[in-house]
Design a protein around this motif. Sequence first.
Motif, PDB file in Angstrom:
ATOM      1  N   LEU A  57      37.928  53.995  30.257  1.00 25.24           N
ATOM      2  CA  LEU A  57      38.735  53.653  31.270  1.00 25.24           C
ATOM      3  C   LEU A  57      39.572  52.525  31.012  1.00 25.24           C
ATOM      4  CD1 LEU A  57      36.142  53.119  34.228  1.00 25.24           C
ATOM      5  CD2 LEU A  57      38.109  54.772  34.358  1.00 25.24           C
ATOM      6  N   VAL A  58      39.479  51.584  30.342  1.00 22.74           N
ATOM      7  CA  VAL A  58      40.435  50.634  29.817  1.00 22.74           C
ATOM      8  C   VAL A  58      41.312  51.093  28.801  1.00 22.74           C
ATOM      9  CG1 VAL A  58      38.770  48.516  29.927  1.00 22.74           C
ATOM     10  CG2 VAL A  58      38.900  49.665  27.605  1.00 22.74           C
ATOM     11  N   ALA A  59      41.192  52.176  28.016  1.00 24.35           N
ATOM     12  CA  ALA A  59      42.078  52.888  27.404  1.00 24.35           C
ATOM     13  C   ALA A  59      43.115  53.551  28.128  1.00 24.35           C
ATOM     14  CB  ALA A  59      41.468  53.826  26.241  1.00 24.35           C
ATOM     15  N   ALA A  60      42.509  54.340  29.285  1.00 27.93           N
ATOM     16  CA  ALA A  60      43.348  54.923  29.942  1.00 27.93           C
ATOM     17  C   ALA A  60      44.358  53.876  31.043  1.00 27.93           C
ATOM     18  CB  ALA A  60      42.538  55.802  31.209  1.00 27.93           C
ATOM     19  N   LEU A  61      43.664  52.836  31.371  1.00 29.02           N
ATOM     20  CA  LEU A  61      44.369  52.030  32.338  1.00 29.02           C
ATOM     21  C   LEU A  61      45.334  51.415  31.367  1.00 29.02           C
ATOM     22  CD1 LEU A  61      41.576  50.371  34.472  1.00 29.02           C
ATOM     23  CD2 LEU A  61      43.281  52.059  35.199  1.00 29.02           C
ATOM     24  N   GLY A  62      45.212  50.881  30.272  1.00 28.70           N
ATOM     25  CA  GLY A  62      46.142  50.231  29.231  1.00 28.70           C
ATOM     26  C   GLY A  62      47.435  51.203  29.091  1.00 28.70           C
ATOM     27  N   ALA A  63      47.164  52.485  28.939  1.00 24.42           N
ATOM     28  CA  ALA A  63      48.307  53.397  28.887  1.00 24.42           C
ATOM     29  C   ALA A  63      49.125  53.527  29.971  1.00 24.42           C
ATOM     30  CB  ALA A  63      47.606  54.690  28.294  1.00 24.42           C
ATOM     31  N   VAL A  64      48.702  53.441  31.111  1.00 21.25           N
ATOM     32  CA  VAL A  64      49.668  53.775  32.155  1.00 21.25           C
ATOM     33  C   VAL A  64      49.701  52.808  33.487  1.00 21.25           C
ATOM     34  CG1 VAL A  64      48.884  56.251  32.162  1.00 21.25           C
ATOM     35  CG2 VAL A  64      47.557  54.505  33.701  1.00 21.25           C
ATOM     36  N   VAL A  65      48.879  51.661  33.165  1.00 20.47           N
ATOM     37  CA  VAL A  65      49.168  50.319  34.215  1.00 20.47           C
ATOM     38  C   VAL A  65      50.030  49.130  33.479  1.00 20.47           C
ATOM     39  CG1 VAL A  65      48.100  48.569  35.572  1.00 20.47           C
ATOM     40  CG2 VAL A  65      47.082  50.936  35.366  1.00 20.47           C
ATOM     41  N   PRO A  66      51.075  48.984  34.079  1.00 17.85           N
ATOM     42  CA  PRO A  66      52.088  47.980  33.076  1.00 17.85           C
ATOM     43  C   PRO A  66      51.735  46.315  33.587  1.00 17.85           C
ATOM     44  CG  PRO A  66      53.169  48.507  35.138  1.00 17.85           C
ATOM     45  CD  PRO A  66      51.721  49.310  35.271  1.00 17.85           C
ATOM     46  N   ARG A  67      51.995  45.751  32.723  1.00 18.38           N
ATOM     47  CA  ARG A  67      52.118  44.135  32.810  1.00 18.38           C
ATOM     48  C   ARG A  67      50.774  43.335  32.837  1.00 18.38           C
ATOM     49  NH1 ARG A  67      51.757  40.379  36.277  1.00 18.38           N
ATOM     50  NH2 ARG A  67      51.031  41.923  38.059  1.00 18.38           N
ATOM     51  N   VAL A  68      49.809  43.814  33.495  1.00 16.84           N
ATOM     52  CA  VAL A  68      48.700  43.133  33.842  1.00 16.84           C
ATOM     53  C   VAL A  68      47.776  43.086  32.263  1.00 16.84           C
ATOM     54  CG1 VAL A  68      48.354  43.085  36.236  1.00 16.84           C
ATOM     55  CG2 VAL A  68      47.500  45.028  34.628  1.00 16.84           C
ATOM     56  N   GLN A  69      47.153  41.994  32.091  1.00 11.47           N
ATOM     57  CA  GLN A  69      46.120  42.117  31.129  1.00 11.47           C
ATOM     58  C   GLN A  69      44.685  42.979  31.625  1.00 11.47           C
ATOM     59  OE1 GLN A  69      46.639  40.027  28.644  1.00 11.47           O
ATOM     60  NE2 GLN A  69      44.932  40.078  27.284  1.00 11.47           N
ATOM     61  N   ILE A  70      44.431  43.777  30.688  1.00  9.67           N
ATOM     62  CA  ILE A  70      43.375  44.817  30.759  1.00  9.67           C
ATOM     63  C   ILE A  70      41.839  44.070  29.990  1.00  9.67           C
ATOM     64  CG2 ILE A  70      42.393  46.876  30.640  1.00  9.67           C
ATOM     65  CD1 ILE A  70      45.013  47.097  32.393  1.00  9.67           C
ATOM     66  N   GLY A  71      40.928  44.112  30.646  1.00 10.53           N
ATOM     67  CA  GLY A  71      39.810  43.759  29.816  1.00 10.53           C
ATOM     68  C   GLY A  71      38.372  44.136  30.335  1.00 10.53           C
ATOM     69  N   THR A  72      37.455  43.763  29.575  1.00 15.25           N
ATOM     70  CA  THR A  72      36.124  44.474  29.749  1.00 15.25           C
ATOM     71  C   THR A  72      35.217  43.453  30.075  1.00 15.25           C
ATOM     72  OG1 THR A  72      35.439  44.142  27.416  1.00 15.25           O
ATOM     73  CG2 THR A  72      36.285  46.296  27.887  1.00 15.25           C
ATOM     74  N   LEU A  73      34.267  43.553  31.122  1.00  8.95           N
ATOM     75  CA  LEU A  73      33.605  42.603  31.800  1.00  8.95           C
ATOM     76  C   LEU A  73      32.181  42.797  32.063  1.00  8.95           C
ATOM     77  CD1 LEU A  73      34.298  39.774  32.885  1.00  8.95           C
ATOM     78  CD2 LEU A  73      34.060  40.915  35.074  1.00  8.95           C
ATOM     79  N   VAL A  74      31.294  43.034  30.917  1.00  9.43           N
ATOM     80  CA  VAL A  74      31.644  43.033  29.315  1.00  9.43           C
ATOM     81  C   VAL A  74      30.920  43.951  28.820  1.00  9.43           C
ATOM     82  CG1 VAL A  74      32.060  40.262  29.616  1.00  9.43           C
ATOM     83  CG2 VAL A  74      29.670  41.361  29.157  1.00  9.43           C
ATOM     84  N   TYR A  75      31.265  44.258  27.718  1.00  6.36           N
ATOM     85  CA  TYR A  75      30.709  45.220  26.878  1.00  6.36           C
ATOM     86  C   TYR A  75      29.525  44.757  26.249  1.00  6.36           C
ATOM     87  CZ  TYR A  75      34.997  48.509  25.527  1.00  6.36           C
ATOM     88  OH  TYR A  75      35.781  49.425  25.546  1.00  6.36           O
ATOM     89  N   GLY A  76      28.196  45.668  26.509  1.00  2.00           N
ATOM     90  CA  GLY A  76      26.855  45.470  26.348  1.00  2.00           C
ATOM     91  C   GLY A  76      26.851  45.590  24.646  1.00  2.00           C
ATOM     92  N   ASN A  77      26.312  44.727  23.954  1.00  2.00           N
ATOM     93  CA  ASN A  77      26.429  44.663  22.561  1.00  2.00           C
ATOM     94  C   ASN A  77      25.328  45.631  22.231  1.00  2.00           C
ATOM     95  OD1 ASN A  77      26.855  43.784  19.898  1.00  2.00           O
ATOM     96  ND2 ASN A  77      24.707  43.110  19.846  1.00  2.00           N
ATOM     97  N   THR A  78      24.252  46.126  22.848  1.00  2.00           N
ATOM     98  CA  THR A  78      23.491  46.992  22.179  1.00  2.00           C
ATOM     99  C   THR A  78      23.755  48.380  22.187  1.00  2.00           C
ATOM    100  OG1 THR A  78      22.240  46.908  24.523  1.00  2.00           O
ATOM    101  CG2 THR A  78      21.233  45.725  22.842  1.00  2.00           C
ATOM    102  N   TYR A  79      24.815  48.726  22.997  1.00  4.89           N
ATOM    103  CA  TYR A  79      25.283  50.109  23.228  1.00  4.89           C
ATOM    104  C   TYR A  79      26.238  50.379  22.289  1.00  4.89           C
ATOM    105  CZ  TYR A  79      23.811  48.997  27.987  1.00  4.89           C
ATOM    106  OH  TYR A  79      23.133  48.674  29.071  1.00  4.89           O
ATOM    107  N   ARG A  80      26.802  49.792  21.421  1.00  6.70           N
ATOM    108  CA  ARG A  80      27.672  50.389  20.356  1.00  6.70           C
ATOM    109  C   ARG A  80      27.698  49.536  19.209  1.00  6.70           C
ATOM    110  NH1 ARG A  80      29.897  49.797  25.157  1.00  6.70           N
ATOM    111  NH2 ARG A  80      30.614  51.636  26.347  1.00  6.70           N
ATOM    112  N   HIS A  81      27.800  50.130  17.975  1.00  7.23           N
ATOM    113  CA  HIS A  81      27.756  49.103  16.747  1.00  7.23           C
ATOM    114  C   HIS A  81      29.065  48.268  16.869  1.00  7.23           C
ATOM    115  CE1 HIS A  81      28.050  47.987  12.544  1.00  7.23           C
ATOM    116  NE2 HIS A  81      26.734  48.650  12.347  1.00  7.23           N
ATOM    117  N   PRO A  82      28.755  46.880  16.508  1.00  7.20           N
ATOM    118  CA  PRO A  82      30.068  46.227  16.684  1.00  7.20           C
ATOM    119  C   PRO A  82      31.350  46.525  15.626  1.00  7.20           C
ATOM    120  CG  PRO A  82      28.283  45.114  15.175  1.00  7.20           C
ATOM    121  CD  PRO A  82      27.794  46.430  16.019  1.00  7.20           C
TER     122      PRO A  82
END
Length: 293
Positions: A57-82
């Motif tokens: 989702l954040v990749a998709a929004l970053g590509a097509v939504v202008p101007r605003v800051q895009i962020g994750t609230l928040v990535y769970g550390n256990t789900y992906r290798h850092p």
Amino acid sequence: MRIAIWPGAAKPYGEILEVAQHAAATGWDGVYIADHFMPNEGPGTDVRHPVLECGSLVAALGAVVPRVQIGTLVYGNTYRHPAVLANMAATVDQISGGRFTLGVGAGWQKNEHEQYGIELPAVKQLLDRFVEALQVLTGLLRTPATTVNGEYYQLTDAICEPKPVQDPLPLMIGGKGEKRMLRIVAEYADLWNSWGLPDIIEHRMNVLDDHCAAVGRDPKSIARTAQALVVVDGPVPADLTPPVIGGTIDQLKADIEGYRAIGLDELIVPDGLLGEGADRLRAMDTVLSLVRA
């Protein structure tokens, strides 16, 4: 005080995009997405309700939504290798032209871990792992090569290229534990996030300031962000666990001023109680007008 919208990932992508585009067009500062794969278990909760994946989702929004800051609230550390997450974050920052905020947390939602066979360790081990993950993330995103010889993660002269556009990429840590988590925030974060009403957030901000003093960090170097559910004009549900602000326009204005008075840097508004369709967009406009007044 900045203002950001938090569209729920349990909505169809078209609705999430509509909320994000409206925020960008009307003067909001940011859009955040939560990192979950299913609703949390609770009374009356349909845990089979569809939920879209945060990184996509954040990749998709970053590509097509202008101007605003895009962020994750928040990535769970256990789900992906850092190390994988570092590459994901750098890519989204490239896609968005330098508008990504990497929000991370230790991980907590039990049913996700159980269903997917992901270990959810005891609190001490969970936080120990999180600290090592932060070393991996900051090393890969901010230095040419990274070596980490930890208990949970081992990297040898590891690289992450291309680097983010932003130097450094903003790192947000979400958490409320006063003894250890806020100490970790003081050591690693550029932004801190927590649920809470103004009095609770002010208390935790003071605890964070004490941790900053203990580690030799300027507390002003860490932006403070918080969220609560928002009712613009209507009854406040009595059975909700998360904090709720508003109910009437006057009360919502007073609650917003309460956050401003304690020096909050950014108020994040979940859209879950703002209505649907055009009503949701009108509610967003009302909230924005109260913040900008």
